[in-house]
Scaffold this active site. Structure first.
Site, short mmCIF file in Angstrom:
data_model
loop_
_atom_site.label_atom_id
_atom_site.label_comp_id
_atom_site.label_asym_id
_atom_site.label_seq_id
_atom_site.Cartn_x
_atom_site.Cartn_y
_atom_site.Cartn_z
N ARG A 179 0.84 -1.17 0.03
CA ARG A 179 0.02 0.14 0.13
C ARG A 179 0.87 1.26 -0.05
NH1 ARG A 179 -2.76 3.13 4.82
NH2 ARG A 179 -3.84 4.78 3.62
N HIS B 277 -2.80 11.04 0.80
CA HIS B 277 -2.02 10.80 2.06
C HIS B 277 -1.39 12.01 2.60
CE1 HIS B 277 -0.84 7.45 4.98
NE2 HIS B 277 -0.44 8.73 5.36
N GLU C 160 -6.99 8.88 6.49
CA GLU C 160 -7.41 9.48 7.54
C GLU C 160 -7.69 11.03 7.53
OE1 GLU C 160 -4.31 8.81 10.50
OE2 GLU C 160 -4.38 6.81 10.01
N ASN D 244 -7.38 2.30 9.98
CA ASN D 244 -6.00 2.54 10.51
C ASN D 244 -6.20 2.36 12.14
OD1 ASN D 244 -5.05 2.93 7.93
ND2 ASN D 244 -4.80 5.06 8.30
N TYR E 148 -4.20 1.57 15.86
CA TYR E 148 -2.99 1.45 16.59
C TYR E 148 -3.00 1.15 18.02
CZ TYR E 148 -0.64 3.39 12.30
OH TYR E 148 -0.36 3.38 11.18
N GLU F 86 -3.52 0.22 8.15
CA GLU F 86 -2.41 0.54 9.09
C GLU F 86 -2.33 -0.10 10.40
OE1 GLU F 86 -1.39 4.69 9.29
OE2 GLU F 86 -1.96 4.84 7.13
C1 GCO Z 1 -1.25 7.99 10.24
C2 GCO Z 1 -0.90 7.87 8.92
C3 GCO Z 1 0.79 7.43 9.05
C4 GCO Z 1 1.42 7.69 10.12
C5 GCO Z 1 1.21 6.26 11.04
C6 GCO Z 1 1.89 6.61 12.46
O1 GCO Z 1 -2.09 6.95 10.52
O2 GCO Z 1 -1.19 9.15 11.04
O3 GCO Z 1 -1.49 7.12 8.09
O4 GCO Z 1 1.08 8.26 7.81
O5 GCO Z 1 2.71 7.83 10.06
O6 GCO Z 1 0.00 6.05 11.38
O7 GCO Z 1 1.47 7.74 13.02
#
Ligand code: GCO
Length: 462
Positions: free
Chosen positions: A74, A118, A163, A298, A300, A361
């Site tokens: 990606r 992006h 995002e 995405n 985390y 992500e």
């Molecule tokens: C985001 C962006 C990425 C970042 C990654 C870490 O999710 O903020 O898509 O470009 O680099 O997530 O923050």
């Protein structure tokens, strides 16, 4: 113990974060090229001028992807690299770069997944009002049409926006990202609406003009609520958090997800934002709601949620965000490590939108460096990713459609306002020499891919 047959094992990057060559071969400036010149906005005073020089080293990077066994890559297209002024004049050198990248991926049997936006917005269009301009969605549509005309004979997988929550909130409200504005919320809502229109027009254009049947999605980020204990009250509260709306913030899932997938803004938000909303014709919502093949997300980390009874609150079980316990594991971004975010986020989003959920992500930042043996022993990234992948496997086993995972990130890269001070890559980059080193996590990920996940280190919870 394996993942579903055909599960897609990928890695992700973004143009501004890895390409470098910020002024090479006719590329126009992006708002990030300009923003980074402002003193104090980037933690290490760096810029994306050179980054990982992927623009010149992409063939080596594709070979490294092959070595790891990555099945899908990606990456995003730099809008001002192909349209220096954002519209009109095409920079053929920029188009050639992406054609060569796609050809290199395909000849290594790696599937390209293209993110169309992006965050590296053309400076020339920002100077004409940017996302606030009523024409902004048309500008995006004509850019997407160019890319589809030139790449859709080879590219089938498309992601419209990455995002919107971040480039709108951080770029236009808090100002910590480019273009560094602090706009009133009524303007933020206008930018949200124009971004949603851009998404809809892009999907429509891809479907109408793609030379090969397209698979189209989007890659938002939002708040994921995870139940502190897995009981019905906490699960309901976690779902309420995941689909909650806050005043004066577009940092949520449903303000974007609902119009894109369900064809209307969420009632909670309309009630909350009231007369701050922009005027728009009902036909806009039909344009925004285009058929999608997957809902990317995405993820985390997450908020830990406990249901609390408060007489004063309207909701029967108002969610209560629980502070992460002291000393809870955190990444170098200071984000709590919450592997269950990938199960609950995927489950909640799948339940609401009834679309396959692709993890577009997931990964962690750490302060990696090569050890005396010349290798990068990033054991925490292996542990982190094992825990998160186990949660996807749990979702898959429960019948939730989660067809793929893109690790963020393939390469160490320019982490926006943090500059190069946070490393997310499976591959280490020495920015002085541009030398690449496969971290231990890259070698581990190769085994995971080869075994389709069966080789994940941690045993399932009994
Ligand atoms: C985001 C962006 C990425 C970042 C990654 C870490 O999710 O903020 O898509 O470009 O680099 O997530 O923050």
């Amino acid at each position: 113990m394996k993942f579903p047959e055909g599960f897609i094992w990928g890695a992700a990057t973004a143009s501004c974060q890895i390409e470098g060559a910020a002024q090479a071969d006719g590329k126009g400036p992006s708002i990030w090229d300009s923003f980074c010149k402002k003193p104090g906005v980037i933690a290490d005073a760096s810029t994306p001028e050179h980054a990982g020089d992927h623009y010149n080293l992409f063939r080596d990077d594709v070979a490294l992807m092959k070595q790891i066994g990555i099945q899908a890559y990606r990456f995003s297209i730099s809008w001002p690299r192909v349209l220096p002024d954002g519209t009109g004049r095409v920079n053929e050198a920029g188009i050639s770069f992406y054609e060569n990248l796609v050809d290199s991926l395909l000849c290594h049997n790696i599937q390209p997944w293209v993110t169309l936006f992006h965050w590296d917005y053309p400076q020339a269009l920002y100077d004409r009002g940017g996302w606030l301009n009523e024409q902004s969605s048309d500008w995006f549509e004509s850019y997407v049409r160019l890319i589809v005309d030139r790449l859709s004979d080879r590219v089938t997988h498309w992601i419209t926006l990455n995002e919107p929550q971040v480039y709108i909130e951080y770029g236009h409200k808090t100002g910590i990202h480019a273009p560094g504005l602090n706009l009133a919320f009524t303007d933020i809502l206008k930018i949200c609406h124009n971004s949603l229109l851009a998404h809809g027009k892009a999907v429509k254009t891809i479907r109408e003009h793609a030379k090969k049947t397209p698979i189209i999605g989007v890659a938002p980020v939002g708040i994921i609520g995870v139940p502190l204990q897995e009981n019905p009250e906490n699960i309901d509260a976690a779902r309420s958090t995941t689909f909650g709306i806050k005043p004066d913030s577009c940092w949520n899932n449903i303000w974007f997800g609902d119009p894109m997938v369900l064809g209307h803004y969420p009632e909670d938000g309309l009630r909350l934002y009231g007369d701050l909303m922009p005027d728009f014709p009902a036909s806009d919502l039909e344009l925004i709601k285009q058929p999608l093949d997957f809902y990317g997300t995405n993820i985390y980390t997450a908020d830990l949620i406990k249901a609390e009874k408060h007489d004063s609150w309207a909701l029967p079980n108002p969610p209560q965000v629980v502070n992460p316990p002291a000393g809870m594991p955190r990444s170098a971004m200071d984000w709590p490590v919450v592997p269950e975010s990938l199960y609950w986020g995927t489950r909640f989003l799948y339940e609401r939108y009834k679309l396959p959920v692709v993890i577009t992500e997931n990964g962690m930042a750490s302060h990696d460096w090569p050890c005396l043996d010349g290798q990068v022993h990033d054991s925490y990234r292996i542990d982190y990713t094992t825990r998160y992948l186990n949660q996807i496997r749990r979702a898959c086993r429960e019948g939730i459609a989660c067809p793929g995972y893109f690790h963020w990130s393939l390469l160490d890269n320019f982490e926006w306002a943090f500059g190069y001070s946070r490393r997310f890559g499976l591959i280490y980059i020495d920015y002085q020499t541009q030398k690449r080193i496969l971290k231990d996590s890259a070698l581990w990920y190769a085994d995971v891919i080869k075994s389709n996940g069966a080789g994940l280190g941690l045993r399932e919870k009994a």
